[in-house]
Design an enzyme around this catalytic site. Structure first.
Site, short mmCIF file in Angstrom:
data_model
loop_
_atom_site.label_atom_id
_atom_site.label_comp_id
_atom_site.label_asym_id
_atom_site.label_seq_id
_atom_site.Cartn_x
_atom_site.Cartn_y
_atom_site.Cartn_z
N HIS A 1 8.37 -0.79 -5.68
CA HIS A 1 6.85 -0.27 -6.01
C HIS A 1 6.31 -0.35 -7.42
CE1 HIS A 1 4.26 3.49 -4.65
NE2 HIS A 1 3.64 2.48 -5.48
N GLY B 1 3.55 -2.61 -7.72
CA GLY B 1 2.13 -3.10 -7.60
C GLY B 1 1.38 -2.81 -8.85
N ALA C 1 0.79 -1.18 -0.10
CA ALA C 1 -0.05 -0.09 -0.09
C ALA C 1 0.69 1.19 0.05
CB ALA C 1 -1.19 -0.02 1.28
N ARG C 2 1.23 1.65 1.20
CA ARG C 2 2.37 2.90 1.29
C ARG C 2 3.23 2.63 2.35
NH1 ARG C 2 1.13 3.86 -3.06
NH2 ARG C 2 0.23 5.85 -4.00
N GLU D 1 11.61 6.46 -1.03
CA GLU D 1 11.61 5.63 -2.36
C GLU D 1 12.35 6.48 -3.44
OE1 GLU D 1 7.81 4.47 -3.66
OE2 GLU D 1 7.18 3.17 -2.04
P1 NAD Z 1 -9.23 2.20 -0.94
O1 NAD Z 1 -9.86 3.64 -0.68
O2 NAD Z 1 -10.25 1.54 -1.81
O3 NAD Z 1 -9.35 1.46 0.36
C1 NAD Z 1 -8.55 2.21 1.48
C2 NAD Z 1 -9.28 1.42 2.45
O4 NAD Z 1 -8.61 1.65 3.80
C3 NAD Z 1 -10.85 2.26 2.79
O5 NAD Z 1 -11.79 1.32 2.94
C4 NAD Z 1 -10.61 2.78 4.03
O6 NAD Z 1 -11.66 3.00 5.15
C5 NAD Z 1 -9.44 1.99 4.86
N1 NAD Z 1 -8.99 2.31 5.94
C6 NAD Z 1 -8.60 3.86 6.25
N2 NAD Z 1 -8.02 3.86 7.35
C7 NAD Z 1 -7.90 2.69 8.12
C8 NAD Z 1 -7.66 2.03 9.23
N3 NAD Z 1 -7.07 3.13 10.22
N4 NAD Z 1 -7.69 0.83 9.43
C9 NAD Z 1 -8.13 0.03 8.40
N5 NAD Z 1 -8.67 0.40 7.20
C10 NAD Z 1 -8.35 1.77 7.02
O7 NAD Z 1 -7.86 2.17 -1.66
P2 NAD Z 1 -7.26 1.08 -2.56
O8 NAD Z 1 -7.56 1.38 -3.95
O9 NAD Z 1 -7.72 -0.36 -2.05
O10 NAD Z 1 -5.80 1.38 -2.35
C11 NAD Z 1 -5.23 0.97 -0.82
C12 NAD Z 1 -3.81 1.35 -0.87
O11 NAD Z 1 -3.03 0.71 -1.98
C13 NAD Z 1 -3.63 2.75 -0.89
O12 NAD Z 1 -2.50 3.25 -0.16
C14 NAD Z 1 -3.00 2.98 -2.45
O13 NAD Z 1 -2.31 4.22 -2.57
C15 NAD Z 1 -2.24 1.74 -2.47
N6 NAD Z 1 -1.91 1.28 -3.69
C16 NAD Z 1 -0.48 0.71 -4.01
C17 NAD Z 1 -0.23 0.50 -5.26
C18 NAD Z 1 1.18 -0.07 -5.59
O14 NAD Z 1 1.58 -0.07 -6.61
N7 NAD Z 1 1.74 -0.67 -4.72
C19 NAD Z 1 -1.11 0.26 -6.21
C20 NAD Z 1 -2.71 0.86 -6.16
C21 NAD Z 1 -2.90 1.17 -4.89
C1 MLT Z 2 -0.94 4.08 -6.78
O1 MLT Z 2 -1.28 4.41 -5.54
O2 MLT Z 2 -1.85 4.08 -7.56
C2 MLT Z 2 0.33 3.10 -6.88
O3 MLT Z 2 1.08 3.43 -5.86
C3 MLT Z 2 0.65 2.97 -8.35
C4 MLT Z 2 1.81 3.95 -9.05
O4 MLT Z 2 2.17 5.00 -8.11
O5 MLT Z 2 1.96 3.94 -10.06
#
Ligand code: NAD
Ligand code: MLT
Length: 529
Positions: free
Chosen positions: A282, A284, A234-235, A264
């Protein structure tokens, strides 16, 4: 609120479909990757739009240097590399493409879980080093194990359903997803304190924010099962990096799958080099499919917004989505016009002012507080150097200390029409305005409860005054206007209340000075809408 995006900068590697779609819709696109901060600061001033991924840091300096910027489009989900507050303050829309990379990020998480269970990267590295270490890489089955999912949003949910097919039990927590919804995708909802000790694997899928920073720390690791394996796709920072290292060294944590890092690329490689860590730079969302979707989505969303078709993915301007609806547009204009008239009547906006916006009638039921936001735009417009719009009005109103309340009632007293009532009060004055939309045009119906014989079109240069009912006053006002070379285009008077009445004139130009009207009127003001 009209948006024109003529020139747009793409500052990172975004799928080619993005540029193509924008150009096909008449937007000039410049691609400049890997710019330094100073290069970006110098470049950004020439653009109306900016498209980024996670690498471009759109800080307050960049936003303040971007004099023409109207939109920042994030081809991806997280906007933690954008100063959203500074964007809002500058009236700039921030938009993301929340669905485009969900599947890729979920699959990446599942791959991390499998690598942690079977040490595939470690086995590969060992063989590359010429070894054949069958005992060293003894793994574990996922079948029958428990996966804890913190954050049951888009990605968390997709991870859950995929890992259930391996026979894993899934449990999770999310502050906004109810237990009865979680169970529909097979996740038992548990409080975090119950989740930690039950899970063999824990994966986090929340945004990084103060409440999620260091969710897994020394204290929470201590509550986990010994040997728990953790995944962060996630982050960086949701799992405290130092606490993770300590937990791995003590054996409390049996391994970690990390796609993201606090810094990063990470300068300190203490986690990356740990034998129980599987890491990626990174990646994902780094699939052809996700990048194709995100690139296409961000371009399409921007084009749709510019064309006034729809507003998708906007994260800092909820009121705007109503402004996109052609039927709501005149109501937004009405709100702004009423705000302008109220401000002109009150003379000054200050923190002592109380504002009540009431919408009446079925049509306005779903307008949310967008009419109230538009009223704020009118009240605050022209107050300073700030360019006030539907994106930043609430923020500026809050900072100005304006107490704004809004309410709605489905029923309009005595008729079926829709109305907007605005009441403002300060320590020295108070005014009530009632407006509506007739044939798509905002009109004023009443001022201080005195109804006008004819609805007043809220457009152009308006001279508004209150005077005693006296037939001699009009010729005197006409005389003042005539001597300034100003003509009257329309003239309306309200009902008489306690011997006085409001008059609204549409005039060809504003008076340079209202003082000559002083001897004839009680209150006078003028404005251009
Ligand atoms: P989303 O908004 O659909 O889901 C996030 C969820 O986290 C929400 O339902 C929210 O209520 C919940 N949340 C907030 N605070 C919380 C807490 N204290 N405890 C538990 N749950 C909590 O987001 P998503 O699209 O599922 O993305 C999730 C994460 O993944 C984000 O940080 C996003 O930036 C990251 N991400 C990373 C990549 C990557 O390349 N690695 C790709 C896409 C998204
Ligand atoms: C995102 O939040 O969408 C991911 O971290 C993916 C990206 O940065 O490309």
């Amino acid at each position: 609120m009209a948006f024109s995006v003529r020139r747009l900068l793409i500052s990172e590697s975004v799928d080619a479909s993005c540029k193509k779609i924008l150009e096909e819709n008449g937007i000039e696109v410049v691609e400049k990757k890997s710019m330094t901060k100073n290069e970006l600061l110098a470049e950004i001033k020439d653009y109306d739009g900016l498209i980024i991924r996670s690498g471009t840091k759109v800080t307050a300096d960049v936003i303040n240097a971007a004099k023409n910027l109207k939109i920042i489009g994030r081809a991806g989900t997280g906007v933690d590399n954008v100063d959203v507050d500074a964007s809002t303050r500058n009236g700039i829309i921030v938009m993301n493409t929340p669905n485009g990379n969900t599947i890729s990020a979920a699959e990446m998480t599942c791959a991390m879980i499998m690598c942690l269970a079977r040490q595939i990267p470690q086995g590969t590295a060992s063989m590359r080093a010429g070894n054949w270490e069958r005992k060293k890489f003894m793994g574990m089955e996922l079948y029958g194990k428990t996966l804890g999912i913190v954050g049951l949003g888009r990605i968390g949910k997709e991870v859950a359903t995929r890992m259930q097919s391996f026979g894993m039990k899934t449990m999770g927590y999310d502050p906004i997803i109810p237990a009865e919804v979680a169970i529909t995708f097979g996740v038992e909802f548990v409080a975090l304190d119950h989740l930690w000790p039950q899970c063999d694997f824990i994966t986090v899928h929340t945004p990084l924010m103060p409440s999620t920073k260091g969710l897994l720390n020394d204290e929470t690791f201590a509550k986990c099962k010994k040997g728990v394996k953790v995944i962060n796709c996630a982050r960086g920072g949701i799992i405290d990096e130092e606490a993770l290292l300590r937990a791995m060294e003590s054996g409390q944590c049996g391994g970690a799958g990390l796609d993201v890092f606090v810094e990063e690329p990470p300068k300190n490689l203490f986690l990356v080099n740990h034998p129980n860590v599987v890491s990626c730079p990174h990646l994902g969302a780094s699939t052809h499919e996700a990048q194709g979707r995100c690139g296409k989505d961000v371009a399409t969303q921007i084009v749709d917004m510019v064309m006034g078709r729809s507003l998708v993915g906007v994260i800092n301007a909820q009121a705007l989505s109503h402004a996109m609806n052609p039927e709501s547009k005149p109501w937004i204009q009405l709100g702004e016009a009423l705000g302008l008239v109220a401000k002109a009547c009150a003379g000054q906006i200050n923190g002592q002012m109380k504002v009540q916006v009431t919408t009446l009638g079925m049509f306005l039921r779903n307008a949310g507080n967008c009419v109230a936001t538009a009223v704020m735009v009118g009240l605050l417009k022209g107050d300073s150097e700030k360019h006030v719009n539907l994106i930043n009005a609430s923020l500026f109103a809050k900072e100005a200390g304006l107490a704004i309340a809004d309410k709605h009632s489905d029923t309009t007293p005595g008729s079926l029409i829709n109305l907007c009532a605005l009441e403002i009060s300060t320590s020295s004055a108070s005014h009530k305005l009632l407006g509506s939309v007739q044939a798509g045009i905002p009109v004023l119906l009443e001022l201080d409860e005195a109804a006008f014989g004819q609805a007043i079109l809220l457009k152009g240069n308006l001279l508004i005054y209150k005077a005693v009912q006296d037939p001699q006053i009009l010729p005197s006002i006409v005389g003042v206007l005539a001597s300034a070379g100003i003509q009257i285009e329309s003239y309306n008077v309200s009902a008489v209340f306690e011997g006085e009445q409001w008059c609204v004139m549409k005039i060809t130009a504003l008076l340079e000075d209202l003082n000559p009207l002083g001897p004839f009127v009680k209150i006078s003001t003028q404005l251009t809408i």
